[in-house]
Scaffold this motif. Structure first.
Motif, short mmCIF file in Angstrom:
data_model
loop_
_atom_site.label_atom_id
_atom_site.label_comp_id
_atom_site.label_asym_id
_atom_site.label_seq_id
_atom_site.Cartn_x
_atom_site.Cartn_y
_atom_site.Cartn_z
N ARG A 245 0.84 -1.21 0.00
CA ARG A 245 0.00 0.00 0.00
C ARG A 245 0.87 1.26 0.00
N LEU A 246 1.96 1.24 0.77
CA LEU A 246 2.88 2.38 0.79
C LEU A 246 3.49 2.61 -0.59
N LEU A 247 3.89 1.54 -1.26
CA LEU A 247 4.47 1.66 -2.60
C LEU A 247 3.46 2.26 -3.57
N GLU A 248 2.21 1.86 -3.47
CA GLU A 248 1.17 2.42 -4.35
C GLU A 248 0.99 3.92 -4.09
N ASP A 249 0.99 4.32 -2.81
CA ASP A 249 0.83 5.74 -2.48
C ASP A 249 2.00 6.57 -3.02
N ILE A 250 3.22 6.03 -2.93
CA ILE A 250 4.38 6.76 -3.43
C ILE A 250 4.34 6.86 -4.95
N ARG A 251 3.95 5.79 -5.61
CA ARG A 251 3.84 5.83 -7.08
C ARG A 251 2.79 6.85 -7.51
N GLU A 252 1.69 6.91 -6.78
CA GLU A 252 0.66 7.89 -7.10
C GLU A 252 1.19 9.31 -6.94
N LEU A 253 2.01 9.54 -5.91
CA LEU A 253 2.61 10.86 -5.72
C LEU A 253 3.56 11.20 -6.86
N LEU A 254 4.40 10.25 -7.25
CA LEU A 254 5.39 10.52 -8.30
C LEU A 254 4.74 10.70 -9.66
N ASP A 255 3.59 10.05 -9.87
CA ASP A 255 2.90 10.15 -11.17
C ASP A 255 2.00 11.37 -11.26
N ASN A 256 1.87 12.12 -10.18
CA ASN A 256 1.00 13.29 -10.18
C ASN A 256 1.65 14.41 -11.00
N PRO A 257 1.06 14.80 -12.13
CA PRO A 257 1.70 15.82 -12.98
C PRO A 257 1.70 17.21 -12.35
#
Length: 494
Positions: A245-257
């Motif tokens: 779940r933490l990895l998904e949250d970080i990926r979502e942050l990094l993919d936020n344009p």
């Protein structure tokens, strides 16, 4: 051999000769099964104890119940009996009949003893319809209370577990039902816990600044580029579910344009209780994501066990490794220093007039005020002032660094801040005249300029206009510190 007058072998007692006929090797081969049965019996006992507490509306002592069960099984073993534990069903049955006094316990025990020593023959004189009716009454009562009525109170997943346990008990038996119930409960807990976020706080470098005071230009530059640093304060227990779940949250942050490009990702572990080996896989994936995105991974506040697991992440030998720091402030300070490497305005200048001009913005005021300063050289390891000393001077650091520490009543030392070149300390003493609230320890050889109380008073009298620039700067400095503190409080409250 028989006990009592009954011709039935209701209680066969093993003799010494019969003990010699036992294949103890076969018994030893079943030791794992025996241990499982003992463990399951303990679990059933604890569950039954909780159930009995609900039935009789009274708190019970689990230790006392375990001791009673252990003593009963020891005695029962000498009589060749089977495994026995307290029966929630019997307790519920007695309670529903109104048996709330100790005399019911004696009567119940007398009936059991009668069956043991006389035999089961007297039971034949009890009408089958009465026994069956009583059992149906208790059984239907349990089904109504714990299944039918519970369907409106329990979440769907929990109710499904209850129905599954009931089905297994009805088809296979009580032990199997308890085992399935424990397994389903564990799976349900893992699924539910993995849905919880282990991120306690998420903030940028602009919202959480390190405990290092730099010169004004560096501080302003870091405020403007603080979004290049992102901080996650983690909490709880890390296993494959929460780590994924933490990895998904970080990926979502990094993919936020809409977010600025992140160069430093800081994960703080000081609130993490533990981490198992399964979580390391998710952190290995996170390291790969950071490497591909050109992000430096920084881990702070890790326990020795967590450090051992994270240092041995599966990765390519040439891949960059994460940086480890004891505390969050150290990781933030290291990231800030690296961000400042791109800033051409952080060159040091040990001329007090130039430093004051950067702070005050007026050359004449800087020249007048600098003439009132006294130059000091203090070697590393010395103290500039101690907690409780008179507050009689302001200091401007030209070169070196100083730690501000608090002496606690128990003898411990709490590190508050680190002051570097261009920072001013002790400024409040010029206004309040109070004693020093903390100590200043020199980390490395320092060059400082000192403005004592007497020179400060002369400056106010002879050069009030120039002194006004100093007052304005002090007010602005305190306002900026308060503003940064407010931003961090807002970030922590999200």
């Amino acid at each position: 051999p028989n006990i009592g007058n009954s011709d039935e072998k209701f209680l066969p007692v093993l003799t010494y000769d019969q003990l010699n006929l036992i294949d103890w090797t076969a018994v030893l081969g079943q030791s794992s099964t025996i241990m499982v049965m003992a463990l399951m019996s303990i679990i059933i006992l604890l569950l039954d104890t909780s159930g009995v507490e609900i039935i009789i509306d009274k708190d019970l002592d689990p230790n006392r119940e375990l001791k009673a069960a252990g003593l009963a099984n020891i005695v029962n073993g000498f009589g060749s009996g089977i495994l026995c534990i307290q029966a929630a069903g019997g307790t519920a049955f007695t309670h529903k009949l109104g048996g709330t006094r100790f005399v019911m316990v004696l009567a119940y025990g007398a009936m059991v003893a009668g069956v043991i020593f006389v035999g089961p023959s007297p039971i034949a004189y009890v009408p089958t319809l009465m026994l069956g009716g009583l059992l149906m009454y208790v059984g239907i009562g349990f089904l109504m209370s714990w299944v039918w009525n519970a369907r409106k109170k329990l979440p769907l997943k929990d109710f499904a577990v209850v129905c599954g346990i009931l089905l297994v008990v009805a088809v296979y038996g009580l032990l199997e039902g308890v085992a399935v119930g424990v397994i389903l409960a564990i799976l349900l807990f893992v699924h539910s816990y993995s849905q919880l976020s282990v991120i306690k706080t998420s903030m940028t470098g602009s919202e959480h600044v390190s405990n290092i005071d730099r010169n004004q230009k560096d501080t302003k530059y870091l405020d403007q580029h603080g979004d290049e640093m992102h901080i996650f304060v983690l909490q709880g227990f890390l296993f494959f579910g929460t780590a994924s779940r933490l990895l998904e949250d970080i990926r979502e942050l990094l993919d936020n344009p809409e977010r600025s490009a992140i160069r430093y990702l800081i994960l703080d572990f000081h609130r993490v209780d533990a981490m198992d080996t399964s979580a390391a896989i998710s952190f290995a994936k996170l390291l790969q994501v950071c490497t591909k995105s050109g992000i430096k991974l920084i881990l702070t506040g890790c326990s020795p066990e967590i450090i051992d697991r994270l240092k041995n992440l599966p990765q390519e030998p040439t891949s960059p490794k994460p940086e480890f720091f004891d505390g969050l402030d150290e990781g933030v300070a290291w990231s800030g220093d690296n961000i400042l490497l791109d800033f051409a305005g952080n060159t040091e200048n040990n001329n007090p007039t130039n430093l004051l001009y950067q702070l005050l913005g007026n050359k004449k005021a800087s020249s007048v005020i600098s003439s009132r300063f006294e130059k000091l050289s203090i070697p590393a390891g010395e103290s500039l002032f101690r907690q409780g000393d008179p507050g009689d001077a302001l200091y401007l650091i030209l070169e070196g660094s100083i730690s501000i520490v608090l002496d606690l009543p128990d003898g411990q030392i709490l590190h508050l801040r680190t002051m570097r070149t261009g920072a001013i300390l002790g400024e409040m003493a010029l206004y309040t005249g109070a004693v020093r609230s903390a100590s200043a320890l020199v980390n490395e050889d320092c060059q400082l300029f000192r403005l004592d109380q007497n020179s400060y008073q002369i400056l106010n009298k002879k050069n009030p206009i120039e002194a006004g620039y100093l007052h304005t700067f002090i007010v602005r400095l305190m306002s900026e510190r308060l503003g940064r503190a407010n931003r961090e409080i807002m970030a922590l409250s999200r």
